[in-house]
Scaffold this motif. Structure first.
Motif, PDB file in Angstrom:
ATOM      1  N   PHE A 119      -4.234   7.691  14.538  1.00  0.00           N
ATOM      2  CA  PHE A 119      -3.999   7.678  13.093  1.00  0.00           C
ATOM      3  C   PHE A 119      -2.536   7.941  12.755  1.00  0.00           C
ATOM      4  N   GLN A 120      -2.129   7.429  11.598  1.00  0.00           N
ATOM      5  CA  GLN A 120      -0.739   7.624  11.158  1.00  0.00           C
ATOM      6  C   GLN A 120      -0.433   9.131  11.048  1.00  0.00           C
ATOM      7  N   ASN A 121      -1.360   9.862  10.426  1.00  0.00           N
ATOM      8  CA  ASN A 121      -1.231  11.319  10.406  1.00  0.00           C
ATOM      9  C   ASN A 121      -2.197  11.867  11.439  1.00  0.00           C
ATOM     10  N   ASP A 169      -1.024   3.588  15.085  1.00  0.00           N
ATOM     11  CA  ASP A 169      -0.409   3.537  13.752  1.00  0.00           C
ATOM     12  C   ASP A 169       0.788   4.488  13.701  1.00  0.00           C
ATOM     13  N   GLU A 170       1.973   3.942  13.817  1.00  0.00           N
ATOM     14  CA  GLU A 170       3.234   4.715  13.810  1.00  0.00           C
ATOM     15  C   GLU A 170       3.177   5.924  14.756  1.00  0.00           C
ATOM     16  N   PRO A 171       2.902   5.663  16.026  1.00  0.00           N
ATOM     17  CA  PRO A 171       2.676   6.785  16.950  1.00  0.00           C
ATOM     18  C   PRO A 171       3.904   7.636  17.232  1.00  0.00           C
ATOM     19  N   GLY A 192       6.693  -3.812   8.755  1.00  0.00           N
ATOM     20  CA  GLY A 192       6.736  -4.142   7.333  1.00  0.00           C
ATOM     21  C   GLY A 192       7.087  -2.901   6.544  1.00  0.00           C
ATOM     22  N   PRO A 193       7.626  -3.075   5.340  1.00  0.00           N
ATOM     23  CA  PRO A 193       8.053  -1.928   4.526  1.00  0.00           C
ATOM     24  C   PRO A 193       6.888  -0.994   4.186  1.00  0.00           C
ATOM     25  N   ASN A 194       7.198   0.191   3.705  1.00  0.00           N
ATOM     26  CA  ASN A 194       6.165   1.134   3.261  1.00  0.00           C
ATOM     27  C   ASN A 194       5.264   0.469   2.234  1.00  0.00           C
ATOM     28  N   GLY A 195       3.969   0.678   2.379  1.00  0.00           N
ATOM     29  CA  GLY A 195       3.016   0.124   1.428  1.00  0.00           C
ATOM     30  C   GLY A 195       2.701  -1.339   1.646  1.00  0.00           C
ATOM     31  N   ALA A 196       3.159  -1.902   2.768  1.00  0.00           N
ATOM     32  CA  ALA A 196       2.951  -3.340   3.028  1.00  0.00           C
ATOM     33  C   ALA A 196       1.498  -3.679   3.347  1.00  0.00           C
ATOM     34  N   GLY A 197       0.722  -2.657   3.712  1.00  0.00           N
ATOM     35  CA  GLY A 197      -0.690  -2.903   4.025  1.00  0.00           C
ATOM     36  C   GLY A 197      -1.023  -2.753   5.502  1.00  0.00           C
ATOM     37  N   LYS A 198      -0.121  -2.184   6.274  1.00  0.00           N
ATOM     38  CA  LYS A 198      -0.298  -2.086   7.721  1.00  0.00           C
ATOM     39  C   LYS A 198      -1.482  -1.173   8.088  1.00  0.00           C
ATOM     40  N   SER A 199      -1.500   0.020   7.519  1.00  0.00           N
ATOM     41  CA  SER A 199      -2.604   0.941   7.845  1.00  0.00           C
ATOM     42  C   SER A 199      -3.931   0.411   7.306  1.00  0.00           C
ATOM     43  N   THR A 200      -3.869  -0.231   6.151  1.00  0.00           N
ATOM     44  CA  THR A 200      -5.091  -0.832   5.603  1.00  0.00           C
ATOM     45  C   THR A 200      -5.642  -1.873   6.576  1.00  0.00           C
ATOM     46  N   LEU A 201      -4.761  -2.632   7.175  1.00  0.00           N
ATOM     47  CA  LEU A 201      -5.176  -3.618   8.180  1.00  0.00           C
ATOM     48  C   LEU A 201      -5.932  -2.927   9.323  1.00  0.00           C
ATOM     49  N   ALA A 243      -8.376  -5.541  -1.685  1.00  0.00           N
ATOM     50  CA  ALA A 243      -7.652  -5.032  -2.847  1.00  0.00           C
ATOM     51  C   ALA A 243      -8.187  -3.658  -3.217  1.00  0.00           C
ATOM     52  N   PHE A 244      -7.288  -2.801  -3.676  1.00  0.00           N
ATOM     53  CA  PHE A 244      -7.681  -1.514  -4.255  1.00  0.00           C
ATOM     54  C   PHE A 244      -7.300  -1.593  -5.725  1.00  0.00           C
ATOM     55  N   GLY A 245      -8.278  -1.725  -6.605  1.00  0.00           N
ATOM     56  CA  GLY A 245      -7.957  -1.943  -8.010  1.00  0.00           C
ATOM     57  C   GLY A 245      -7.112  -3.204  -8.117  1.00  0.00           C
ATOM     58  N   GLY A 246      -5.958  -3.067  -8.714  1.00  0.00           N
ATOM     59  CA  GLY A 246      -5.101  -4.241  -8.871  1.00  0.00           C
ATOM     60  C   GLY A 246      -4.192  -4.499  -7.670  1.00  0.00           C
ATOM     61  N   VAL A 247      -4.188  -3.582  -6.712  1.00  0.00           N
ATOM     62  CA  VAL A 247      -3.253  -3.718  -5.583  1.00  0.00           C
ATOM     63  C   VAL A 247      -3.879  -4.536  -4.454  1.00  0.00           C
ATOM     64  N   LYS A 248      -3.234  -5.660  -4.146  1.00  0.00           N
ATOM     65  CA  LYS A 248      -3.707  -6.453  -3.006  1.00  0.00           C
ATOM     66  C   LYS A 248      -3.072  -5.879  -1.744  1.00  0.00           C
ATOM     67  N   ALA A 249      -3.759  -4.928  -1.137  1.00  0.00           N
ATOM     68  CA  ALA A 249      -3.181  -4.214   0.009  1.00  0.00           C
ATOM     69  C   ALA A 249      -3.039  -5.141   1.205  1.00  0.00           C
ATOM     70  N   VAL A 250      -4.062  -5.965   1.440  1.00  0.00           N
ATOM     71  CA  VAL A 250      -3.998  -7.013   2.471  1.00  0.00           C
ATOM     72  C   VAL A 250      -4.385  -8.311   1.780  1.00  0.00           C
ATOM     73  N   ALA A 307       4.953   0.130  13.768  1.00  0.00           N
ATOM     74  CA  ALA A 307       6.124   0.986  13.952  1.00  0.00           C
ATOM     75  C   ALA A 307       7.242   0.567  13.015  1.00  0.00           C
ATOM     76  N   HIS A 308       8.089   1.541  12.684  1.00  0.00           N
ATOM     77  CA  HIS A 308       9.284   1.241  11.890  1.00  0.00           C
ATOM     78  C   HIS A 308      10.520   1.225  12.777  1.00  0.00           C
ATOM     79  N   ASP A 309      10.376   1.825  13.970  1.00  0.00           N
ATOM     80  CA  ASP A 309      11.501   1.964  14.893  1.00  0.00           C
ATOM     81  C   ASP A 309      11.763   0.626  15.591  1.00  0.00           C
TER      82      ASP A 309
HETATM   83  N1  LIG Z   1      -7.927   3.979  -0.008  1.00  0.00           N
HETATM   84  C1  LIG Z   1      -7.024   3.470  -0.842  1.00  0.00           C
HETATM   85  N2  LIG Z   1      -7.227   3.481  -2.168  1.00  0.00           N
HETATM   86  C2  LIG Z   1      -6.323   2.949  -3.026  1.00  0.00           C
HETATM   87  N3  LIG Z   1      -5.188   2.364  -2.645  1.00  0.00           N
HETATM   88  C3  LIG Z   1      -4.932   2.323  -1.342  1.00  0.00           C
HETATM   89  C4  LIG Z   1      -5.831   2.880  -0.362  1.00  0.00           C
HETATM   90  N4  LIG Z   1      -5.300   2.664   0.874  1.00  0.00           N
HETATM   91  C5  LIG Z   1      -4.137   2.030   0.675  1.00  0.00           C
HETATM   92  N5  LIG Z   1      -3.907   1.827  -0.632  1.00  0.00           N
HETATM   93  C6  LIG Z   1      -2.756   1.106  -1.202  1.00  0.00           C
HETATM   94  O1  LIG Z   1      -2.625  -0.104  -0.502  1.00  0.00           O
HETATM   95  C7  LIG Z   1      -1.260  -0.410  -0.253  1.00  0.00           C
HETATM   96  C8  LIG Z   1      -1.013  -0.538   1.220  1.00  0.00           C
HETATM   97  O2  LIG Z   1      -1.102   0.753   1.816  1.00  0.00           O
HETATM   98  P1  LIG Z   1      -1.015   1.010   3.369  1.00  0.00           P
HETATM   99  O3  LIG Z   1      -1.255   2.441   3.588  1.00  0.00           O
HETATM  100  O4  LIG Z   1      -1.897   0.057   4.061  1.00  0.00           O
HETATM  101  O5  LIG Z   1       0.505   0.639   3.653  1.00  0.00           O
HETATM  102  P2  LIG Z   1       1.377   0.804   4.973  1.00  0.00           P
HETATM  103  O6  LIG Z   1       1.979  -0.513   5.262  1.00  0.00           O
HETATM  104  O7  LIG Z   1       0.564   1.447   6.032  1.00  0.00           O
HETATM  105  O8  LIG Z   1       2.531   1.796   4.484  1.00  0.00           O
HETATM  106  P3  LIG Z   1       3.346   2.959   5.277  1.00  0.00           P
HETATM  107  O9  LIG Z   1       4.415   2.273   6.074  1.00  0.00           O
HETATM  108  O10 LIG Z   1       3.920   3.797   4.187  1.00  0.00           O
HETATM  109  O11 LIG Z   1       2.356   3.696   6.122  1.00  0.00           O
HETATM  110  C9  LIG Z   1      -0.447   0.696  -0.926  1.00  0.00           C
HETATM  111  O12 LIG Z   1      -0.086   0.255  -2.216  1.00  0.00           O
HETATM  112  C10 LIG Z   1      -1.430   1.839  -0.996  1.00  0.00           C
HETATM  113  O13 LIG Z   1      -1.146   2.704  -2.058  1.00  0.00           O
END
Ligand SMILES: Nc1ncnc2c1ncn2[C@@H]1O[C@H](COP(=O)(O)OP(=O)(O)OP(=O)(O)O)[C@@H](O)[C@H]1O
Ligand SMILES: [Mg+2]
Length: 264
Positions: free
Chosen positions: A92-94, A184-186, A44-53, A20-27, A216-218
């Protein structure tokens, strides 16, 4: 016995992983496994937690809860360089490339950075270091030819086309001899031709026995390349299965549509 077999066929196992990041359960309580030699997709949709994984798997961030195993070895919370040593590498995604470095230098330096290479022997150019460097250079030549960048080895990496820059990143990732490659989204932002060429490259990487976990989103790419897809939404696993199961799954369609409405 049976259990053993199941565990052995998985190269990566993620168990009840949460971050979790603050209140956001990223994974959120995520469990899945990746079979050896598969091309396994995470969608998964944007912000689903893929890159965090990916950041959790590669040790860039540590989980709040859960366990990550690579071939039955617990790698949870190991340092990133230790995880790289165990055979996990990523792009990396970027795209992250150093300015003012040639393609060759980027891949060479990358191998040291990502495997925690010792800097002192490098500075003093010990005999052992020189031997290792020669081996590294030979390996990099092989990899640059493999990814189709050998002719561009003296060019500045950051000045190449977007598609070629991605290849540099892939070459850098391959230079650490991974067993598992995380992408990550190559192909995000690539044109059709670049996308097609990269898809061919991923197939070739896979044929070398390297397992690929790709975000990937494609959907065309995902359905063509992968035989197992894990869909995540709000950090949780939504569904999992082969493309034919995922393609028209109502929960997947709803997750994407729902988020699109929110974005609109
Ligand atoms: N270092 C961080 N600090 C705070 N919040 C974060 C951090 N990294 C990710 N988040 C939050 O965690 C959630 C998941 O983000 P993540 O980047 O993992 O999503 P994603 O599935 O990769 O999205 P996208 O398809 O847009 O790349 C989002 O709400 C994001 O804002
Ligand atoms: Mg992402």
């Amino acid at each position: 016995m049976n259990n053993n077999y199941v565990t052995n066929s998985a190269i990566l196992t993620v168990d009840n992983l949460s971050k979790a990041f603050g209140g956001v359960k990223a994974v959120n309580n995520l469990t899945f496994s990746v079979s050896q030699n598969n091309i396994h997709a995470i969608i998964g949709p944007n912000g689903a937690g893929k890159s965090t994984l990916f950041n959790l798997i590669t040790g860039v961030i540590t989980p709040d809860e859960g366990k990550i195993q690579l071939l039955n070895q617990d790698i949870t919370s190991l340092r990133p360089d230790k995880i790289a040593e165990q055979g996990v590498s990523r792009t990396f995604q970027n795209i992250r490339l150093f300015p003012d470095m040639t393609v060759f230098e980027t891949v060479l330096i990358g191998t040291y950075l990502f495997t925690g290479g010792k800097l002192l022997p490098a500075l003093f150019r010990t005999k052992n270091f020189r031997n290792k460097e020669r081996q590294a250079r030979e390996r990099i030549e092989e990899i640059l030819k493999f990814v189709g960048l050998w002719d561009m080895r003296h060019e500045y990496a950051a000045k190449l086309s977007y598609g070629s820059q991605r290849r540099v990143e892939i070459a850098r990732a391959l230079a650490t001899n991974p067993r598992l490659l995380l992408l990550d989204e190559p192909t995000a932002g690539m044109n059709q031709k670049e996308t097609k060429e990269l898809m061919n490259l991923f197939t070739q990487v896979s044929e070398q026995g390297i397992t690929i976990l790709i975000i990937a989103h494609d959907m065309h790419l995902v359905n063509t390349l992968s035989n197992q897809i894990t869909v995540i939404n709000f950090g949780e696993k939504l569904v999992e299965g082969p493309p034919e199961v995922i393609q028209n799954h109502p929960a997947v369609i709803e997750a994407y549509m729902g988020r699109a409405e929110v974005n609109a």
